[in-house]
Design a protein around this motif. Structure first.
Motif, PDB file in Angstrom:
ATOM      1  N   UNK A 112      73.500  63.318  44.529  1.00 62.89           N
ATOM      2  CA  UNK A 112      72.862  63.906  45.114  1.00 62.89           C
ATOM      3  C   UNK A 112      71.445  63.011  45.148  1.00 62.89           C
ATOM      4  N   UNK A 113      70.691  62.779  43.915  1.00 64.01           N
ATOM      5  CA  UNK A 113      69.540  61.795  43.926  1.00 64.01           C
ATOM      6  C   UNK A 113      69.882  60.429  44.419  1.00 64.01           C
ATOM      7  N   UNK A 114      71.335  59.822  44.407  1.00 58.54           N
ATOM      8  CA  UNK A 114      71.468  58.509  44.929  1.00 58.54           C
ATOM      9  C   UNK A 114      71.490  58.573  46.504  1.00 58.54           C
ATOM     10  N   UNK A 115      71.703  59.823  47.047  1.00 63.10           N
ATOM     11  CA  UNK A 115      71.917  59.878  48.465  1.00 63.10           C
ATOM     12  C   UNK A 115      70.069  60.182  48.972  1.00 63.10           C
ATOM     13  N   UNK A 173      72.796  47.337  47.513  1.00 63.75           N
ATOM     14  CA  UNK A 173      73.040  47.615  46.206  1.00 63.75           C
ATOM     15  C   UNK A 173      73.197  49.115  45.803  1.00 63.75           C
ATOM     16  N   UNK A 174      72.548  49.897  46.762  1.00 63.93           N
ATOM     17  CA  UNK A 174      72.730  51.509  46.404  1.00 63.93           C
ATOM     18  C   UNK A 174      74.228  51.844  46.804  1.00 63.93           C
ATOM     19  N   UNK A 175      75.140  51.210  47.426  1.00 61.10           N
ATOM     20  CA  UNK A 175      76.056  51.657  47.607  1.00 61.10           C
ATOM     21  C   UNK A 175      77.224  51.558  46.578  1.00 61.10           C
ATOM     22  N   UNK A 176      76.750  50.683  45.461  1.00 62.66           N
ATOM     23  CA  UNK A 176      77.454  50.362  44.133  1.00 62.66           C
ATOM     24  C   UNK A 176      76.933  51.400  43.316  1.00 62.66           C
ATOM     25  N   UNK A 177      75.864  52.464  43.475  1.00 60.87           N
ATOM     26  CA  UNK A 177      75.396  53.192  42.668  1.00 60.87           C
ATOM     27  C   UNK A 177      76.540  54.271  41.849  1.00 60.87           C
ATOM     28  N   UNK A 187      69.587  55.396  35.086  1.00 57.74           N
ATOM     29  CA  UNK A 187      70.187  54.681  36.238  1.00 57.74           C
ATOM     30  C   UNK A 187      69.931  54.699  37.651  1.00 57.74           C
ATOM     31  N   UNK A 188      69.515  55.987  38.209  1.00 58.44           N
ATOM     32  CA  UNK A 188      68.911  56.136  39.440  1.00 58.44           C
ATOM     33  C   UNK A 188      67.762  55.480  39.515  1.00 58.44           C
ATOM     34  N   UNK A 189      66.883  55.560  38.668  1.00 60.32           N
ATOM     35  CA  UNK A 189      65.532  55.034  38.416  1.00 60.32           C
ATOM     36  C   UNK A 189      65.640  53.576  38.973  1.00 60.32           C
ATOM     37  N   UNK A 190      66.691  52.748  38.572  1.00 62.64           N
ATOM     38  CA  UNK A 190      66.831  51.651  38.743  1.00 62.64           C
ATOM     39  C   UNK A 190      66.636  51.274  40.560  1.00 62.64           C
ATOM     40  N   UNK A 191      67.208  52.114  41.130  1.00 56.94           N
ATOM     41  CA  UNK A 191      67.080  51.702  42.697  1.00 56.94           C
ATOM     42  C   UNK A 191      65.783  52.086  43.290  1.00 56.94           C
ATOM     43  N   UNK A 192      65.019  53.076  42.617  1.00 64.72           N
ATOM     44  CA  UNK A 192      63.682  53.288  43.073  1.00 64.72           C
ATOM     45  C   UNK A 192      62.446  52.291  42.677  1.00 64.72           C
ATOM     46  N   UNK A 193      62.792  51.590  41.486  1.00 62.75           N
ATOM     47  CA  UNK A 193      62.037  50.535  41.000  1.00 62.75           C
ATOM     48  C   UNK A 193      62.482  49.460  41.677  1.00 62.75           C
ATOM     49  N   UNK A 194      63.742  49.178  42.267  1.00 65.87           N
ATOM     50  CA  UNK A 194      64.235  47.845  43.190  1.00 65.87           C
ATOM     51  C   UNK A 194      63.300  48.165  44.373  1.00 65.87           C
ATOM     52  N   UNK A 195      63.554  49.164  45.042  1.00 71.60           N
ATOM     53  CA  UNK A 195      62.824  49.136  46.223  1.00 71.60           C
ATOM     54  C   UNK A 195      61.226  48.959  46.240  1.00 71.60           C
ATOM     55  N   UNK A 196      60.648  49.686  45.403  1.00 72.93           N
ATOM     56  CA  UNK A 196      59.260  49.519  45.395  1.00 72.93           C
ATOM     57  C   UNK A 196      58.743  47.993  44.888  1.00 72.93           C
TER      58      UNK A 196
END
Length: 454
Positions: free
Chosen positions: A37-40, A321-325, A359-368
């Motif tokens: 859910x948070x990954x979406x 990258x997020x598709x491999x979450x 692990x979810x925080x990785x993607x928000x860090x990556x975007x920002x």
């Protein structure tokens, strides 16, 4: 005696279902699905930022200049057609025959048409986080018109108005032309002026009229003119010359050649300094005529040219990258579960949750971070931050350093593997499949001695 027998045969407390390995696997699996859910939401954030970038780029492109498409130059010569009409006098009722003349236009394409364009990218229009693909193009045209063949149009010589000829061009992006519009016709220089909108995607420019027969030398008119555009995204041409030669030089390092005609492979150059490309199109390569009466045809199907693209789209990379979450979360939880099963260390579902959120925080860090630096640097910073956080947390819950080091190594390899995959295009599926095969093999190897029945 009875007490002694009781001590020799102690009663063992049976494990409940919720304490079994099966129940723990189910809870970890449900948690993995819940973390989707948070990954979406992260993927929606990427789409939102990408859409915002598209809006800003479109706004800047509209102000600076849009795609450039060029259709011309074309020789336009008016001619008369006549119609006999019976005109009745209202007072006397008598009919008289009158001849009414109507002016139409014949259009003739060049015999030879050559273009040399210099395209220079402009990076001064960066707005906030976004840098659109815009350029300045200096385009020079030369060639010649041979004597117009009115016979093919079934127009008699006496109907032709040779003294009212003009040269026209049709082009997009008229508002972003940044040079004086003059054309050299043999020894005479004429000025282009905008014409009324013909309700197409093109704007029309036409010279003041001239006498073709007076200006022509040896039944031929040579032309030479230049145009400077501010544009964005692409430059395209329609090959209306009997022989059309186009050459483009640019400092843009990532072109995409498009349209109905292939560029010359023997002279094409693409490197970090820019590119050179040229085309040669003959009249036998396309299926339209060199002369038309009344209306010019729509020849957009014959457009060819170059599209200047931004190969490093940070949001597209983030999306990939997020598709491999799901894979990252699932494999990380699997590693912890195997460690728990092998070492008999109990890991609470809350602790799994903290690891999953990290692990979810990785993607928000990556975007920002990507929006303020390169994707590679942002990926490295985000990956190191998450691996260090999970490793330190693992030391506290696993009470040793052997397993946390194994987890840190596994996560580092996994993030590196994903980075390698998204950098590939042709071999991404192959490398990904081989990598997953080896990951499955490793999981099977480390879990082979676990007694799943207990």
């Amino acid at each position: 005696m009875e007490n002694q027998e009781f001590q020799e045969h102690p009663i063992t407390e049976a494990k409940t279902f919720f304490q079994s390995a099966t129940a723990k696997m189910i809870m970890v699996g449900l948690l993995t699905l819940f973390l989707l859910i948070p990954l979406f939401f992260v993927q929606d954030l990427i789409s939102e930022r990408s859409q915002r970038k598209s809006e800003v780029v479109k706004e800047i492109s509209n102000l600076w200049g849009s795609d450039v498409a060029f259709y011309g130059p074309i020789l336009r010569v008016p001619y008369n057609t006549y119609e006999n009409l019976n005109v009745i006098d209202q007072k006397t009722g008598t009919a008289t025959l009158q001849r009414r003349a109507t002016t139409n236009y014949a259009y003739f394409f060049p015999n030879e048409l050559a273009n040399i364009s210099k395209v220079k990218k402009n990076e001064s229009l960066k707005r906030g986080l976004f840098n659109p693909v815009v350029f300045t193009a200096d385009m020079n045209f030369k060639g010649n018109f041979s004597t117009p063949n009115f016979a093919k149009l079934n127009i008699p010589e006496e109907s032709i108005q040779w003294d009212k000829a003009a040269i026209i061009v049709k082009t997009t992006n008229l508002k972003s032309i940044k040079s004086e519009l003059k054309i050299q016709l043999n020894n005479e220089k004429l000025t282009f002026e905008p014409q009324p909108d013909d309700k197409s995607n093109y704007s029309v420019l036409a010279t003041n009229i001239f006498n073709y027969k007076v200006l022509a030398t040896n039944n031929q008119i040579n032309f030479n003119f230049g145009i400077t555009y501010n544009g964005s995204n692409s430059i395209n041409f329609i090959p209306i010359g009997k022989v059309t030669n186009v050459a483009i030089d640019s400092d843009w390092e990532s072109p995409s050649f498009e349209g109905s005609f292939a560029a010359n492979d023997t002279t094409k150059i693409i490197n970090k300094e820019g590119f050179h490309v040229d085309w040669k199109v003959l009249d036998i390569n396309r299926t339209f005529s060199q002369q038309y009466a009344n209306v010019l045809p729509n020849l957009d199907d014959y457009l060819f040219g170059v599209k200047l693209i931004d190969t490093v789209d940070e949001y597209q990379q983030n999306e990939r990258v997020s598709k491999y979450g799901f894979l990252v979360i699932g494999l990380t939880f699997l590693i912890f579960f195997l460690i728990q099963s092998i070492s008999k260390i109990n890991i609470h579902i809350f602790q799994y949750s903290m690891i999953g959120i990290a692990l979810i925080m990785f993607y928000t860090l990556l975007i920002s971070i990507t929006e303020h630096s390169s994707f590679s640097l942002a990926y490295a910073i985000s990956g190191i931050a998450v691996v260090v956080m999970i490793t330190l947390y693992s030391i506290s819950i696993l009470k040793n350093r052997k397993f946390p080091m194994f987890i840190a190594t596994s996560l580092s390899v996994l993030y590196t593997f994903i980075y390698v995959i998204i950098q590939m295009e042709d071999y991404a599926l192959l490398v990904g499949s081989i990598g997953l095969f080896f990951i499955l093999g490793a999981v099977m190897y480390f879990s082979r001695k676990i007694d799943w029945g207990k």
